[in-house]
Design a protein around this motif. Structure first.
Motif, PDB file in Angstrom:
ATOM      1  N   ARG A 226       0.823  -1.206   0.000  1.00  0.00           N
ATOM      2  CA  ARG A 226       0.000   0.000   0.000  1.00  0.00           C
ATOM      3  C   ARG A 226       0.862   1.263   0.000  1.00  0.00           C
ATOM      4  O   ARG A 226       0.451   2.306  -0.477  1.00  0.00           O
ATOM      5  CB  ARG A 226      -0.946  -0.008   1.205  1.00  0.00           C
ATOM      6  CG  ARG A 226      -1.872  -1.223   1.202  1.00  0.00           C
ATOM      7  CD  ARG A 226      -2.619  -1.374   2.485  1.00  0.00           C
ATOM      8  NE  ARG A 226      -1.698  -1.477   3.621  1.00  0.00           N
ATOM      9  CZ  ARG A 226      -2.079  -1.444   4.887  1.00  0.00           C
ATOM     10  NH1 ARG A 226      -3.351  -1.291   5.192  1.00  0.00           N
ATOM     11  NH2 ARG A 226      -1.196  -1.564   5.864  1.00  0.00           N
ATOM     12  N   ARG A 227       2.087   1.151   0.523  1.00  0.00           N
ATOM     13  CA  ARG A 227       3.020   2.280   0.577  1.00  0.00           C
ATOM     14  C   ARG A 227       3.996   2.286  -0.600  1.00  0.00           C
ATOM     15  O   ARG A 227       4.774   3.224  -0.760  1.00  0.00           O
ATOM     16  CB  ARG A 227       3.802   2.231   1.881  1.00  0.00           C
ATOM     17  CG  ARG A 227       2.902   2.432   3.089  1.00  0.00           C
ATOM     18  CD  ARG A 227       3.638   2.227   4.390  1.00  0.00           C
ATOM     19  NE  ARG A 227       4.823   3.078   4.483  1.00  0.00           N
ATOM     20  CZ  ARG A 227       5.737   2.940   5.426  1.00  0.00           C
ATOM     21  NH1 ARG A 227       5.616   2.000   6.343  1.00  0.00           N
ATOM     22  NH2 ARG A 227       6.783   3.739   5.460  1.00  0.00           N
ATOM     23  N   ALA A 228       3.961   1.248  -1.419  1.00  0.00           N
ATOM     24  CA  ALA A 228       4.879   1.147  -2.558  1.00  0.00           C
ATOM     25  C   ALA A 228       4.660   2.310  -3.511  1.00  0.00           C
ATOM     26  O   ALA A 228       3.539   2.813  -3.663  1.00  0.00           O
ATOM     27  CB  ALA A 228       4.666  -0.178  -3.281  1.00  0.00           C
ATOM     28  N   LEU A 229       5.735   2.726  -4.157  1.00  0.00           N
ATOM     29  CA  LEU A 229       5.659   3.854  -5.075  1.00  0.00           C
ATOM     30  C   LEU A 229       5.504   3.383  -6.513  1.00  0.00           C
ATOM     31  O   LEU A 229       6.195   2.472  -6.971  1.00  0.00           O
ATOM     32  CB  LEU A 229       6.917   4.721  -4.949  1.00  0.00           C
ATOM     33  CG  LEU A 229       7.163   5.344  -3.580  1.00  0.00           C
ATOM     34  CD1 LEU A 229       8.439   6.185  -3.607  1.00  0.00           C
ATOM     35  CD2 LEU A 229       5.970   6.174  -3.120  1.00  0.00           C
ATOM     36  N   LEU A 230       4.599   4.049  -7.212  1.00  0.00           N
ATOM     37  CA  LEU A 230       4.438   3.814  -8.643  1.00  0.00           C
ATOM     38  C   LEU A 230       5.578   4.521  -9.368  1.00  0.00           C
ATOM     39  O   LEU A 230       6.332   5.295  -8.770  1.00  0.00           O
ATOM     40  CB  LEU A 230       3.082   4.367  -9.103  1.00  0.00           C
ATOM     41  CG  LEU A 230       1.861   3.714  -8.435  1.00  0.00           C
ATOM     42  CD1 LEU A 230       0.600   4.486  -8.776  1.00  0.00           C
ATOM     43  CD2 LEU A 230       1.737   2.262  -8.854  1.00  0.00           C
ATOM     44  N   THR A 231       5.709   4.296 -10.659  1.00  0.00           N
ATOM     45  CA  THR A 231       6.819   4.887 -11.415  1.00  0.00           C
ATOM     46  C   THR A 231       6.783   6.412 -11.401  1.00  0.00           C
ATOM     47  O   THR A 231       7.816   7.052 -11.582  1.00  0.00           O
ATOM     48  CB  THR A 231       6.828   4.379 -12.867  1.00  0.00           C
ATOM     49  OG1 THR A 231       5.557   4.661 -13.457  1.00  0.00           O
ATOM     50  CG2 THR A 231       7.100   2.886 -12.925  1.00  0.00           C
ATOM     51  N   ASP A 232       5.619   7.006 -11.156  1.00  0.00           N
ATOM     52  CA  ASP A 232       5.535   8.473 -11.101  1.00  0.00           C
ATOM     53  C   ASP A 232       5.793   9.018  -9.699  1.00  0.00           C
ATOM     54  O   ASP A 232       5.658  10.218  -9.458  1.00  0.00           O
ATOM     55  CB  ASP A 232       4.182   8.959 -11.634  1.00  0.00           C
ATOM     56  CG  ASP A 232       3.005   8.477 -10.800  1.00  0.00           C
ATOM     57  OD1 ASP A 232       3.210   7.869  -9.727  1.00  0.00           O
ATOM     58  OD2 ASP A 232       1.860   8.713 -11.228  1.00  0.00           O
ATOM     59  N   GLY A 233       6.134   8.122  -8.745  1.00  0.00           N
ATOM     60  CA  GLY A 233       6.467   8.554  -7.395  1.00  0.00           C
ATOM     61  C   GLY A 233       5.300   8.617  -6.426  1.00  0.00           C
ATOM     62  O   GLY A 233       5.499   8.868  -5.236  1.00  0.00           O
ATOM     63  N   ARG A 234       4.101   8.377  -6.910  1.00  0.00           N
ATOM     64  CA  ARG A 234       2.930   8.387  -6.021  1.00  0.00           C
ATOM     65  C   ARG A 234       2.773   7.029  -5.347  1.00  0.00           C
ATOM     66  O   ARG A 234       3.095   5.998  -5.921  1.00  0.00           O
ATOM     67  CB  ARG A 234       1.659   8.720  -6.807  1.00  0.00           C
ATOM     68  CG  ARG A 234       1.686  10.110  -7.420  1.00  0.00           C
ATOM     69  CD  ARG A 234       0.405  10.427  -8.185  1.00  0.00           C
ATOM     70  NE  ARG A 234       0.171   9.416  -9.224  1.00  0.00           N
ATOM     71  CZ  ARG A 234      -1.029   9.122  -9.726  1.00  0.00           C
ATOM     72  NH1 ARG A 234      -2.106   9.745  -9.318  1.00  0.00           N
ATOM     73  NH2 ARG A 234      -1.144   8.192 -10.659  1.00  0.00           N
ATOM     74  N   GLY A 235       2.231   7.040  -4.120  1.00  0.00           N
ATOM     75  CA  GLY A 235       1.979   5.803  -3.395  1.00  0.00           C
ATOM     76  C   GLY A 235       0.818   5.028  -4.002  1.00  0.00           C
ATOM     77  O   GLY A 235      -0.142   5.623  -4.514  1.00  0.00           O
ATOM     78  N   LEU A 236       0.896   3.713  -3.938  1.00  0.00           N
ATOM     79  CA  LEU A 236      -0.115   2.840  -4.551  1.00  0.00           C
ATOM     80  C   LEU A 236      -1.513   3.105  -3.989  1.00  0.00           C
ATOM     81  O   LEU A 236      -2.440   3.429  -4.737  1.00  0.00           O
ATOM     82  CB  LEU A 236       0.277   1.374  -4.361  1.00  0.00           C
ATOM     83  CG  LEU A 236      -0.710   0.325  -4.862  1.00  0.00           C
ATOM     84  CD1 LEU A 236      -0.940   0.456  -6.355  1.00  0.00           C
ATOM     85  CD2 LEU A 236      -0.204  -1.071  -4.528  1.00  0.00           C
TER      86      LEU A 236
ATOM     87  N   GLN B 174       7.341  -6.056  -9.264  1.00  0.00           N
ATOM     88  CA  GLN B 174       7.514  -5.928 -10.704  1.00  0.00           C
ATOM     89  C   GLN B 174       6.267  -5.359 -11.385  1.00  0.00           C
ATOM     90  O   GLN B 174       6.343  -4.781 -12.466  1.00  0.00           O
ATOM     91  CB  GLN B 174       7.864  -7.286 -11.338  1.00  0.00           C
ATOM     92  CG  GLN B 174       9.195  -7.854 -10.888  1.00  0.00           C
ATOM     93  CD  GLN B 174       9.179  -8.433  -9.468  1.00  0.00           C
ATOM     94  OE1 GLN B 174       8.139  -8.841  -8.955  1.00  0.00           O
ATOM     95  NE2 GLN B 174      10.343  -8.440  -8.822  1.00  0.00           N
ATOM     96  N   ALA B 175       5.109  -5.513 -10.745  1.00  0.00           N
ATOM     97  CA  ALA B 175       3.851  -5.032 -11.332  1.00  0.00           C
ATOM     98  C   ALA B 175       3.661  -3.534 -11.175  1.00  0.00           C
ATOM     99  O   ALA B 175       2.713  -2.973 -11.726  1.00  0.00           O
ATOM    100  CB  ALA B 175       2.676  -5.778 -10.693  1.00  0.00           C
ATOM    101  N   LEU B 176       4.534  -2.858 -10.458  1.00  0.00           N
ATOM    102  CA  LEU B 176       4.385  -1.411 -10.232  1.00  0.00           C
ATOM    103  C   LEU B 176       4.677  -0.585 -11.468  1.00  0.00           C
ATOM    104  O   LEU B 176       4.208   0.539 -11.585  1.00  0.00           O
ATOM    105  CB  LEU B 176       5.323  -0.954  -9.092  1.00  0.00           C
ATOM    106  CG  LEU B 176       4.922  -1.410  -7.704  1.00  0.00           C
ATOM    107  CD1 LEU B 176       6.068  -1.172  -6.732  1.00  0.00           C
ATOM    108  CD2 LEU B 176       3.664  -0.691  -7.252  1.00  0.00           C
ATOM    109  N   GLY B 177       5.472  -1.129 -12.394  1.00  0.00           N
ATOM    110  CA  GLY B 177       5.896  -0.350 -13.564  1.00  0.00           C
ATOM    111  C   GLY B 177       4.911  -0.252 -14.670  1.00  0.00           C
ATOM    112  O   GLY B 177       3.869  -0.761 -14.723  1.00  0.00           O
TER     113      GLY B 177
END
Length: 188
Positions: free
Chosen positions: A22-32, A185-188
């Motif tokens: 839930r705290r992981a960052l997406l490629t644009d820097g926003r939290g999931l 790996q799915a964050l990108g």
């Protein structure tokens, strides 16, 4: 949209991710999770988030005014989280409830609006992308009490199976209704 309330399920453990996704960052820097909440708030007038009892909404990147529901039995599965959330919202006046997942940040707000337009108090509305059922699922008020009886890790599958005649599938050209984050790996 005034006649549909959104409930974002975000009390899970995310074990496959390896840490608190839930705290992981997406490629644009926003939290999931923060991104999922922001997307929902673009469309729905009322958005509630189901969290674990010990979660700090600020640490998860949620706005200070974000309503949350605490689920004491979150570790027992999505069914418990969904039931806890719906139980709190039963007194609300809306005719439908949109159940969103806190790990699906790529759903287009236009898709959410289409689903809302198709919803009412009697139907269960869900998106289809290339024939595959996705999220969110919008439950008409007549199905809310069944959602409060859920338990375990199956989410709302039992309610869907029991009420197939109420289904209303909406075909959308939006792969975001299928795309979630289970691994880093799915964050990108």
């Amino acid at each position: 949209m005034a006649d549909v309330i959104a409930l974002i399920l975000a009390a899970g453990q995310g074990r496959r991710f390896g840490s608190d996704k839930r705290r992981a960052l997406l490629t644009d820097g926003r939290g999931l999770l923060a991104t999922c909440v922001a997307q929902a708030r673009q469309v729905f007038d009322a958005v509630w988030v189901v969290l674990r009892e010990d979660d700090d909404p600020a640490v998860l990147g949620l706005p200070a005014d974000q309503p949350v529901i605490r689920c004491a039995d979150a570790q027992q599965g999505m069914g418990h989280s969904l039931a806890a959330g719906v139980q709190v919202l039963l007194g609300r006046p809306e005719s439908a409830l949109a159940v969103l997942l806190g790990d699906m940040p790529w759903i287009d707000p236009a898709s959410l609006r289409q689903l809302v337009q198709a919803s009412d108090a009697e139907h269960i509305v869900f998106p289809l992308h290339r024939g595959q059922r996705g999220h969110p699922v919008l439950f008409g008020r007549q199905h809310w009490s069944a959602l409060t009886q859920l338990h375990g890790d199956q989410g709302a599958k039992a309610v869907l199976a029991a009420h197939e005649s109420a289904w209303r599938a909406i075909s959308l050209d939006d792969p975001g209704v299928l795309r979630d984050v289970d691994t880093p790996q799915a964050l990108g």
